[in-house]
Design a protein around this motif. Structure first.
Motif, mmCIF file in Angstrom:
data_model
loop_
_atom_site.group_PDB
_atom_site.id
_atom_site.type_symbol
_atom_site.label_atom_id
_atom_site.label_comp_id
_atom_site.label_asym_id
_atom_site.label_seq_id
_atom_site.Cartn_x
_atom_site.Cartn_y
_atom_site.Cartn_z
ATOM 1 N N VAL A 1 44.770 4.309 37.167
ATOM 2 C CA VAL A 1 45.326 4.871 35.935
ATOM 3 C C VAL A 1 44.786 6.283 35.729
ATOM 4 O O VAL A 1 45.513 7.188 35.312
ATOM 5 C CB VAL A 1 45.016 3.973 34.721
ATOM 6 N N ALA B 1 41.854 -0.899 38.698
ATOM 7 C CA ALA B 1 43.039 -0.530 37.928
ATOM 8 C C ALA B 1 42.766 0.738 37.124
ATOM 9 O O ALA B 1 43.609 1.635 37.062
ATOM 10 C CB ALA B 1 43.447 -1.675 37.006
ATOM 11 N N GLY B 2 41.596 0.825 36.525
ATOM 12 C CA GLY B 2 41.237 2.013 35.754
ATOM 13 C C GLY B 2 41.186 3.261 36.618
ATOM 14 O O GLY B 2 41.573 4.344 36.182
ATOM 15 N N TRP C 1 50.608 4.363 38.760
ATOM 16 C CA TRP C 1 50.625 3.460 37.615
ATOM 17 C C TRP C 1 51.032 2.051 38.041
ATOM 18 O O TRP C 1 50.412 1.072 37.627
ATOM 19 C CB TRP C 1 51.569 3.986 36.536
ATOM 20 N N ALA D 1 46.640 8.535 37.961
ATOM 21 C CA ALA D 1 48.005 8.691 37.450
ATOM 22 C C ALA D 1 48.038 9.686 36.291
ATOM 23 O O ALA D 1 48.938 10.530 36.209
ATOM 24 C CB ALA D 1 48.569 7.342 37.011
ATOM 25 N N MET D 2 47.064 9.610 35.410
ATOM 26 C CA MET D 2 46.984 10.553 34.289
ATOM 27 C C MET D 2 46.765 11.983 34.809
ATOM 28 O O MET D 2 47.365 12.929 34.303
ATOM 29 C CB MET D 2 45.856 10.159 33.331
ATOM 30 N N THR E 1 52.747 9.859 40.020
ATOM 31 C CA THR E 1 52.279 9.254 38.777
ATOM 32 C C THR E 1 52.813 7.836 38.639
ATOM 33 O O THR E 1 52.056 6.898 38.348
ATOM 34 C CB THR E 1 52.729 10.095 37.562
ATOM 35 N N SER F 1 48.200 0.449 39.742
ATOM 36 C CA SER F 1 47.160 -0.014 38.811
ATOM 37 C C SER F 1 47.552 -1.343 38.176
ATOM 38 O O SER F 1 46.713 -2.223 38.004
ATOM 39 C CB SER F 1 46.895 1.029 37.726
ATOM 40 N N VAL F 2 48.823 -1.504 37.847
ATOM 41 C CA VAL F 2 49.287 -2.768 37.258
ATOM 42 C C VAL F 2 49.208 -3.889 38.285
ATOM 43 O O VAL F 2 48.792 -5.003 37.979
ATOM 44 C CB VAL F 2 50.725 -2.612 36.712
#
Length: 91
Positions: free
Chosen positions: A44, A40-41, A25, A47-48, A21, A28-29
């Motif tokens: 994310v 990036a989405g 994340w 990661a979620m 995770t 994505s950043v």
């Protein structure tokens, strides 16, 4: 497989999912400025998903983990009882 072995396996899975995770994340950043919001989405979202999976595995582990002491395995408890009293019979 004993309850202790299942507990160790599930705790390891939770730790791996939490590290995954964090890595997703961070990716994505890092990718947001270069590759845009879609990439990036996507990271994310994964990661979620990894975070929700870690929570689910943690809930399963709550019900699998050994009860009491360091081990809830019946053979360990019986051995401790036998060493203490000389008998495995419970009263």
């Amino acid at each position: 497989m004993t309850r202790s072995a299942w507990h160790r396996l599930l705790v390891t899975a939770v730790v791996v999912l939490l590290v995954l995770t964090a890595g997703l994340w961070v990716a994505s950043v890092a990718l947001a400025p270069a590759d845009g919001r879609n990439t990036a989405g996507l990271f994310v979202g994964w990661a979620m998903f990894a975070l929700v999976a870690a929570i689910a595995v943690g809930i399963v582990d709550f019900f699998v983990r050994p009860l009491g002491g360091q081990s809830g395995d019946a053979d360990v408890i019986a051995a401790a009882e036998e060493a203490r009293t000389g008998s495995t019979r419970t009263r």
